[in-house]
Design an enzyme around this catalytic site. Sequence first.
Site, PDB file in Angstrom:
ATOM      1  N   PRO A   1      -6.379  13.627 -10.009  1.00 13.34           N
ATOM      2  CA  PRO A   1      -5.132  14.302 -10.054  1.00 13.34           C
ATOM      3  C   PRO A   1      -4.150  13.620 -10.639  1.00 13.34           C
ATOM      4  O   PRO A   1      -3.871  12.507 -10.267  1.00 13.34           O
ATOM      5  CB  PRO A   1      -5.189  14.312  -8.343  1.00 13.34           C
ATOM      6  CG  PRO A   1      -5.718  12.989  -7.746  1.00 13.34           C
ATOM      7  CD  PRO A   1      -6.970  12.960  -9.058  1.00 13.34           C
TER       8      PRO A   1
ATOM      9  N   ASP B   1      -1.960  15.218  -7.156  1.00 14.85           N
ATOM     10  CA  ASP B   1      -1.682  13.868  -6.263  1.00 14.85           C
ATOM     11  C   ASP B   1      -0.389  14.144  -5.949  1.00 14.85           C
ATOM     12  O   ASP B   1       0.696  13.862  -6.821  1.00 14.85           O
ATOM     13  CB  ASP B   1      -1.795  12.645  -7.146  1.00 14.85           C
ATOM     14  CG  ASP B   1      -1.830  11.351  -6.302  1.00 14.85           C
ATOM     15  OD1 ASP B   1      -1.918  11.366  -5.029  1.00 14.85           O
ATOM     16  OD2 ASP B   1      -1.854  10.303  -6.972  1.00 14.85           O
TER      17      ASP B   1
ATOM     18  N   TRP C   1      -3.198   5.878  -3.341  1.00 13.70           N
ATOM     19  CA  TRP C   1      -4.511   5.765  -4.077  1.00 13.70           C
ATOM     20  C   TRP C   1      -5.690   6.096  -3.192  1.00 13.70           C
ATOM     21  O   TRP C   1      -6.544   6.363  -3.984  1.00 13.70           O
ATOM     22  CB  TRP C   1      -4.604   4.315  -4.483  1.00 13.70           C
ATOM     23  CG  TRP C   1      -3.489   3.795  -5.712  1.00 13.70           C
ATOM     24  CD1 TRP C   1      -2.349   3.211  -5.525  1.00 13.70           C
ATOM     25  CD2 TRP C   1      -3.563   4.535  -7.288  1.00 13.70           C
ATOM     26  NE1 TRP C   1      -1.580   3.451  -6.875  1.00 13.70           N
ATOM     27  CE2 TRP C   1      -2.207   3.987  -7.610  1.00 13.70           C
ATOM     28  CE3 TRP C   1      -4.336   5.475  -7.973  1.00 13.70           C
ATOM     29  CZ2 TRP C   1      -1.920   4.426  -8.929  1.00 13.70           C
ATOM     30  CZ3 TRP C   1      -4.016   5.710  -9.077  1.00 13.70           C
ATOM     31  CH2 TRP C   1      -2.940   5.313  -9.783  1.00 13.70           C
TER      32      TRP C   1
ATOM     33  N   GLN D   1      -6.285   3.285 -15.266  1.00  9.35           N
ATOM     34  CA  GLN D   1      -6.920   3.704 -13.862  1.00  9.35           C
ATOM     35  C   GLN D   1      -7.860   2.819 -13.538  1.00  9.35           C
ATOM     36  O   GLN D   1      -8.456   3.330 -12.666  1.00  9.35           O
ATOM     37  CB  GLN D   1      -7.361   5.163 -13.931  1.00  9.35           C
ATOM     38  CG  GLN D   1      -6.138   6.267 -14.081  1.00  9.35           C
ATOM     39  CD  GLN D   1      -5.428   6.168 -12.996  1.00  9.35           C
ATOM     40  OE1 GLN D   1      -5.701   5.942 -11.791  1.00  9.35           O
ATOM     41  NE2 GLN D   1      -4.066   6.643 -13.287  1.00  9.35           N
TER      42      GLN D   1
ATOM     43  N   TRP E   1      -7.781   5.015 -10.271  1.00  9.08           N
ATOM     44  CA  TRP E   1      -8.688   6.101  -9.561  1.00  9.08           C
ATOM     45  C   TRP E   1     -10.066   5.585  -9.689  1.00  9.08           C
ATOM     46  O   TRP E   1     -10.929   5.846  -8.998  1.00  9.08           O
ATOM     47  CB  TRP E   1      -8.414   7.234 -10.369  1.00  9.08           C
ATOM     48  CG  TRP E   1      -9.060   8.442  -9.844  1.00  9.08           C
ATOM     49  CD1 TRP E   1      -8.806   8.976  -8.437  1.00  9.08           C
ATOM     50  CD2 TRP E   1      -9.676   9.479 -10.472  1.00  9.08           C
ATOM     51  NE1 TRP E   1      -9.573  10.281  -8.410  1.00  9.08           N
ATOM     52  CE2 TRP E   1     -10.385  10.406  -9.707  1.00  9.08           C
ATOM     53  CE3 TRP E   1     -10.068   9.655 -11.707  1.00  9.08           C
ATOM     54  CZ2 TRP E   1     -11.148  11.366 -10.021  1.00  9.08           C
ATOM     55  CZ3 TRP E   1     -10.943  10.717 -12.192  1.00  9.08           C
ATOM     56  CH2 TRP E   1     -11.258  11.615 -11.392  1.00  9.08           C
TER      57      TRP E   1
ATOM     58  N   LYS F   1       5.789   1.491 -27.032  1.00 12.12           N
ATOM     59  CA  LYS F   1       5.654   2.379 -26.026  1.00 12.12           C
ATOM     60  C   LYS F   1       6.334   3.350 -26.084  1.00 12.12           C
ATOM     61  O   LYS F   1       7.495   3.349 -26.295  1.00 12.12           O
ATOM     62  CB  LYS F   1       5.816   1.282 -24.772  1.00 12.12           C
ATOM     63  CG  LYS F   1       4.543   0.556 -24.137  1.00 12.12           C
ATOM     64  CD  LYS F   1       5.091  -0.160 -22.894  1.00 12.12           C
ATOM     65  CE  LYS F   1       3.979  -0.907 -22.140  1.00 12.12           C
ATOM     66  NZ  LYS F   1       4.305  -1.414 -21.078  1.00 12.12           N
TER      67      LYS F   1
ATOM     68  N   LYS G   1      10.891   7.145 -21.855  1.00  9.23           N
ATOM     69  CA  LYS G   1      11.856   8.132 -21.609  1.00  9.23           C
ATOM     70  C   LYS G   1      13.188   7.818 -22.147  1.00  9.23           C
ATOM     71  O   LYS G   1      13.978   8.594 -22.585  1.00  9.23           O
ATOM     72  CB  LYS G   1      11.943   8.518 -20.332  1.00  9.23           C
ATOM     73  CG  LYS G   1      11.046   9.621 -19.830  1.00  9.23           C
ATOM     74  CD  LYS G   1      11.380   9.885 -18.310  1.00  9.23           C
ATOM     75  CE  LYS G   1      10.348  10.764 -17.743  1.00  9.23           C
ATOM     76  NZ  LYS G   1      10.271  10.654 -16.275  1.00  9.23           N
TER      77      LYS G   1
END
Length: 1163
Positions: A47, A86, A572, A608, A612, A687, A690
């Site tokens: 998710p 999530d 998590w 992850q 996850w 990277k 934003k």
Amino acid sequence: MFRAVKTDVKFPKQEEAILDFWKSNRIYEKSLEQREGGKPFVFFEGPPTANGLPHPGHCLTRAIKDLFPRYRTMRGYWCNRKAGWDTHGLPVEVEVCKELGIHSKEEIEQFGVEKFIAKCQQSVWRYMQEWERVTERLGFWIDLSQAYVTYQQSYVESVWWSLKNLFDRGLLYRGHKIVWWWAQGGTALSSGEVGQGYREVADPSVYVRFPILGSVNPSLANASLIVWTTTPWTLPSNQFAAVHRDIEYSVCQEETAEGEVAGERFVVAASLVEMLAEKIKRKLRVVSSVKGAELVGLRYQPPFDYYHQTRGSQVGSLKTGGESIREWRVVHADFVTVDSGTGIVHLAPAFGEVDYDVLVAERERFVDGSGPALICAVGPDGKFTEEAPDYQGVWVKDADKPITRALRERGKLWHQEQYVHDYPFCWRASEDPLIQYPRESWFIRTTAFRDAMLENNRQIGWLPEHIGSGRFGNFLESNVDWALSRERYWGTPLPVWVCESTGKKDAIASYDELCSKPGVQGLDVWLDAKAKNPELAEDLKVHKPYIDAVTYDSPFAKGARMHRVPEVIDCWYDSGAMPFAQWGYPHSGKELFAAQFPADFISEAIDQTRGWFYSQLAISTMLFGDKPGQTSVSSAGNGYPHPFKNCIVLGLMLAEWYESKDGKQRFLTEEDARAALGGDFVQKTGKMSKQLRNYRSPQEIFDRYGADALRWYLFANQAPWNSILYSERAIRDSIPEFILRLWNVFSFFTIYAEIDGFVGPADISGPLDQLGSDELSRSKTYRPVAQRSELDRWIMSELAATCRDVVDRMDRYDSYGACQSLHGLVDALSNWYVRRSRSRYWASDKSSQDKIDAYWTLYEALVVITKLIAPFTPFLAETLWQNLTGSLEGVRESVHLCDFPTGDFAPTDATLNARMALLREIASLGRSARMESKLKVRQPLGRVEVTLANDTHAAWLTEHDDIVREELNVKEIHYTSGASPFVSYSVQPNFRRLGPRVGALLPKLKQSLGALSGSQLMEEMTRNGKILISIDGKEIELDGEDIQVRLSAKDGWAAAQGSSCVVALNTALTPSLIREGIVKDAIRLVQDLRKRRQCNFTDRIVLTVYCESQQILDALQEHRDFLTSETLASSLHLQLGSGDTTCELVELADEKVAIDLKIVPEA
RNA sequence: GCGCACGUAGCUCAGUUGGUUAGAGCGCCACCCUGAUAAGGUGGAGGUCCGCGGUUCGAGUCCGCGCGUGCGCACCA
């Protein structure tokens, strides 16, 4: 009937039309319905956090997640794809806090928890919608309408069930531990969360004097221990100093310029004396040495008096009898090293996990209650308490400076410097440093499952492979108990209730279970809230604050009540529970869970690993298996406690941009940078950020280039686990490289199919389905491939081979390799098949079987390719399918409802493929040789000589020399594999074959072969079938397979060499050849003019050519028929003169020529 | 500090079980071809395959040690 399509296609617009088509015709749903009952291919959606907008990196994940389920569906599997979101956790709370302009927990409480979580819930809804838009536009087929959402009641109750299971098995416990503490947020973080926030910072580092008290050793009397710390704020809470008993320590004094020793004495590790002397830029002299063991037990004066004043002389009773000073002693600790600092470590057990372990160990030595108590001068808010009155209320990190100053003033500061190291900050509030802090917290005993997790991990097919034993395996090896609880608001409430009287605990597995508890109260709090605000989502009733109000009678003490603990859990855990919680298991969805566990395939980015991937594996391992208390899932017939069988671990996505040399201006494309700055800019990669705005939003990419362009770029440019550059130029380039190239072939097909009235399968009677060979062969005009021309057989053979290759690769999750295969096929089709077949489509006899074969072959190739590319570029595939199938009766309404082609329609003819490859190489070499000698292809040449390394394919090539003649525009072609005047031969050993046989003699063999005449060796080989060579007295017999013949073009010839042949041109030009060249030039000029005058392909023209040169006119006259037929001229007039004003003036063979072109009106 | 990965042409990347002429795409430049034409082809590059050492008849490929980059870990005192 096919309609000619344009080549100036706008893919983004086309894609949006396809989206509508899919939606209004429920194509995705049908693709599933059609495969019901098929073998399941289980996919789990990890998710995404519904917090923040999706960025390009997410597009990669979502594209890969789409690719394999689509592929498997076409292969006949039933691949249910349930979306998920999530929704809980810190990120959401932080986002809402930002919106509200608040930060601390107090402020949230002030705002009101009830209003706060309602805002959290609204916030995730907003973002979920953004995510859905991008998901759909990218062509990610997943069932968004049935998405699991982690805050929904059924999901929460599944999580509760799992936690109750762990609780009942004693695996969920409350412990007092040093945790990474987010003081501003008032909660502990899990190791996973902490890991996300490490950052390099420069902290003050201080070397502090701890004067030794009352030593009996005269050399230590009045000496100071020197300790080093990068957290001065922990010094007021100092409790011990640690040394290692085996380390050698030195008592030192400074040496004056005169060579005297003077001043204070101090103790540091012997091996560090020199390094420390350099640091303080003094000469140090060792006055005596002492083993660490001898230091243990010494008392010292801590740098602050707050606790020492009252407790400094307190003693406690030892278990072994006798008494000991409790604190401010030197102790031994194994972890002390001389890698940095001084070899003497300041211990503040409140603020360090190992420090705390030392305290616990020390306490063990004392009779219960008599040992040292934890010293902690800092509150949970990260500020000093009244126990350190000088700094009361000061945030710990702000206290570093005043503390350092105080140390200096009191003569305790031995040395000070900056220390650069990585330090964790809150992963969501990146300005807040974390501190280690003693805290009661809930843990899951994952360490008890370490070996089981490692075992399960070994069953997982990781791509790339090294993740399993490397990064992920290492991570599991160093497993620590999962710090599960969060002292926050928006999360799954920990389903544990505590007896107010006995402190005994109970866990519940569902809301119903809670409601049915004896004497339950407080359910009305939710009902009242709901009555007041009917808009409230029903799911909120299992959340704070409503759930906190529910209490019930304690089973442990009469009259006492059970109250829920205040904590929520790590989000998590929510995500890791999704394999079962997405179905609401076990309260519902038992069959679905049994059928959909474990996953065949998941994919996420490498970040992850500790997220996850871990949370899933940990939870599954603990819950499902054959151990007592575990829920056995072997009834599902799979027996895997590990949650996924295959996992593609994606690389991280980096941004590419261009900026001015001073870094002040930023551009996303090179063109923009060039337009604004000229050449004065630099390319940057890094990277995505934003803040820097160094990438374009996915939506803009879709609008500019289309989702297929992005998808193809992501799939076809590198193995998915490599980090990938989000390069706008490269995304754009994927259009001409693949998408447009294929489109052009399709466009070519439609242009001529329309002209010739080729209707394809439209004349087939009876039902059509997927347009496989079996169906197409029912057309009266469709001949079996075996009867068609070699070129047709070749492309069908390549097509079948590619199908097999793509299937093979996709079954192994090698999407990158599959793309390369597809790319090669489209290149072969476009640059050889169509190129070589053009004249067949232009043939005037519309009923010629060869022409019809050409149409059928190209048509079928396009149909198969359309199916092949469907999982990769689903929009383009759909557009092609719709165009290729038109209004055919009964044919599948979408390419995505078709079966994936496996290549069973034609055998792979490896020999033919190899021969054609050789032919293509000869053509390419010939062009290269022409280039070399500056002879343009329009100028016919007399003869080309091709020398082959071996004559295996010579006969075949000779049969096909028309192709080469045409490609190279030569009159004659001659093949030879023997001696040739423009080629020199060299013979080399076949290393791979001979290596094992002759071993160390190989270099000499190579030398000997090289020294001999190549052509003589070849002759010997031809005569005897073998060559005998003597090396160092050893006879070596070589057969044809043992040697490799290399050809190279001798100097002085217009020749080019390839790996297995040399192509040489006869560059002598005869007047006749020159005249022919002139005509070819003329044809080209006329065609150019036709295009400029916007002639239709079929328009006939009247052509008049004026020229002052009789020579040129003669040339045109000589090839009059050729000229008129090539240019569709119904009549041709050749005039001596300069023409009039309606003429086009051009240059032909260095002469001025005027061309007049008139379109003949259609009859 | 430890671990994992990566380091190949100006850029982005391929490179099968080690086999002797290391490839592709893009960008740049030049040329060619063109009734798919806002496509297509050929060539120039000639690259210390990060460095050093080793194994081997043979190393871009295997091993060791460095260096650089990215990511992860944590006993960062």
